[in-house]
Design a protein around this motif. Structure first.
Motif, PDB file in Angstrom:
ATOM      1  N   GLN A  61       0.779  -1.164   0.132  1.00 63.01           N
ATOM      2  CA  GLN A  61      -0.115   0.102  -0.077  1.00 63.01           C
ATOM      3  C   GLN A  61       0.762   1.250  -0.268  1.00 63.01           C
ATOM      4  OE1 GLN A  61      -2.271  -0.719   3.433  1.00 63.01           O
ATOM      5  NE2 GLN A  61      -4.121  -1.190   2.207  1.00 63.01           N
ATOM      6  N   THR A  62       1.871   1.230   0.855  1.00 61.59           N
ATOM      7  CA  THR A  62       2.722   2.293   1.080  1.00 61.59           C
ATOM      8  C   THR A  62       3.561   2.760  -0.396  1.00 61.59           C
ATOM      9  OG1 THR A  62       3.149   1.909   3.325  1.00 61.59           O
ATOM     10  CG2 THR A  62       4.849   3.416   2.055  1.00 61.59           C
ATOM     11  N   THR A  63       3.992   1.649  -0.902  1.00 59.21           N
ATOM     12  CA  THR A  63       4.637   1.669  -2.236  1.00 59.21           C
ATOM     13  C   THR A  63       3.803   2.285  -3.332  1.00 59.21           C
ATOM     14  OG1 THR A  63       6.334   0.007  -1.887  1.00 59.21           O
ATOM     15  CG2 THR A  63       6.092   0.602  -3.884  1.00 59.21           C
ATOM     16  N   LEU A  64       2.586   1.685  -3.484  1.00 62.38           N
ATOM     17  CA  LEU A  64       1.661   2.178  -4.571  1.00 62.38           C
ATOM     18  C   LEU A  64       1.251   3.312  -4.314  1.00 62.38           C
ATOM     19  CD1 LEU A  64      -0.472  -1.226  -5.130  1.00 62.38           C
ATOM     20  CD2 LEU A  64       1.276  -0.287  -6.556  1.00 62.38           C
ATOM     21  N   ARG A  65       1.143   4.069  -3.128  1.00 60.16           N
ATOM     22  CA  ARG A  65       0.567   5.046  -2.899  1.00 60.16           C
ATOM     23  C   ARG A  65       1.748   6.253  -3.240  1.00 60.16           C
ATOM     24  NH1 ARG A  65      -0.907   3.717   2.439  1.00 60.16           N
ATOM     25  NH2 ARG A  65      -2.992   3.572   2.605  1.00 60.16           N
ATOM     26  N   GLU A  66       2.754   6.080  -2.721  1.00 61.39           N
ATOM     27  CA  GLU A  66       4.074   6.783  -3.246  1.00 61.39           C
ATOM     28  C   GLU A  66       4.223   6.789  -4.816  1.00 61.39           C
ATOM     29  OE1 GLU A  66       7.296   4.943  -1.337  1.00 61.39           O
ATOM     30  OE2 GLU A  66       6.819   5.953   0.865  1.00 61.39           O
ATOM     31  N   GLU A  67       4.052   5.852  -5.527  1.00 62.54           N
ATOM     32  CA  GLU A  67       4.160   5.680  -6.833  1.00 62.54           C
ATOM     33  C   GLU A  67       3.152   6.504  -7.649  1.00 62.54           C
ATOM     34  OE1 GLU A  67       7.001   4.758  -8.261  1.00 62.54           O
ATOM     35  OE2 GLU A  67       7.658   4.506  -6.430  1.00 62.54           O
ATOM     36  N   ILE A  68       1.744   6.243  -7.162  1.00 64.26           N
ATOM     37  CA  ILE A  68       0.741   6.944  -7.799  1.00 64.26           C
ATOM     38  C   ILE A  68       0.769   8.529  -7.497  1.00 64.26           C
ATOM     39  CG2 ILE A  68      -1.809   7.343  -7.352  1.00 64.26           C
ATOM     40  CD1 ILE A  68      -2.055   4.457  -6.763  1.00 64.26           C
TER      41      ILE A  68
END
Length: 116
Positions: A61-68
């Motif tokens: 979730q953290t990675t995807l939030r940052e990438e988005i």
């Protein structure tokens, strides 16, 4: 702004997140196997799988939030005038078409005046 180096590391982070998603699915399968165990589920095994599952989900979730967020900030064509130039070109073509139509109407009017 995101350059080629950042794009590469972004793709690497997304690839790593994809691998973690696969691992999370494997963990879910292991939990299902453990729950279906004929001798009954082993609590310590289930707890370990669930801890790893939740930790991985949070990391994903953290990675995807940052990438988005990073992708939303990245606007490679923000300062490009392509859209304005195309819009201008379309307007010019519309005007040329209108002038042709008006010329045609003028010829028709002149033809009618000459005929009467």
């Amino acid at each position: 702004m995101m350059g080629p180096q950042n794009q590469s590391t972004s793709l690497q982070r997304l690839h790593h997140a994809e691998k973690r998603i696969v691992r999370v699915l494997e963990l879910a399968g292991l939990v299902m196997d453990e729950l279906a165990n004929s001798t009954g589920p082993r609590t310590e095994v289930l707890a370990g799988h669930c801890r790893e599952f939740m930790k991985s989900i949070k990391e994903i979730q953290t990675t995807l939030r940052e990438e988005i967020k990073s992708a939303c900030e990245y606007r490679p064509f923000e300062k490009c005038d392509y859209s304005a130039r195309i819009s201008n070109e379309i307007c010019c073509q519309k005007l040329e078409y209108i002038v042709e139509q008006l010329d045609g109407m003028k010829r028709t009017i002149n033809h009618c005046k000459d005929g009467t």
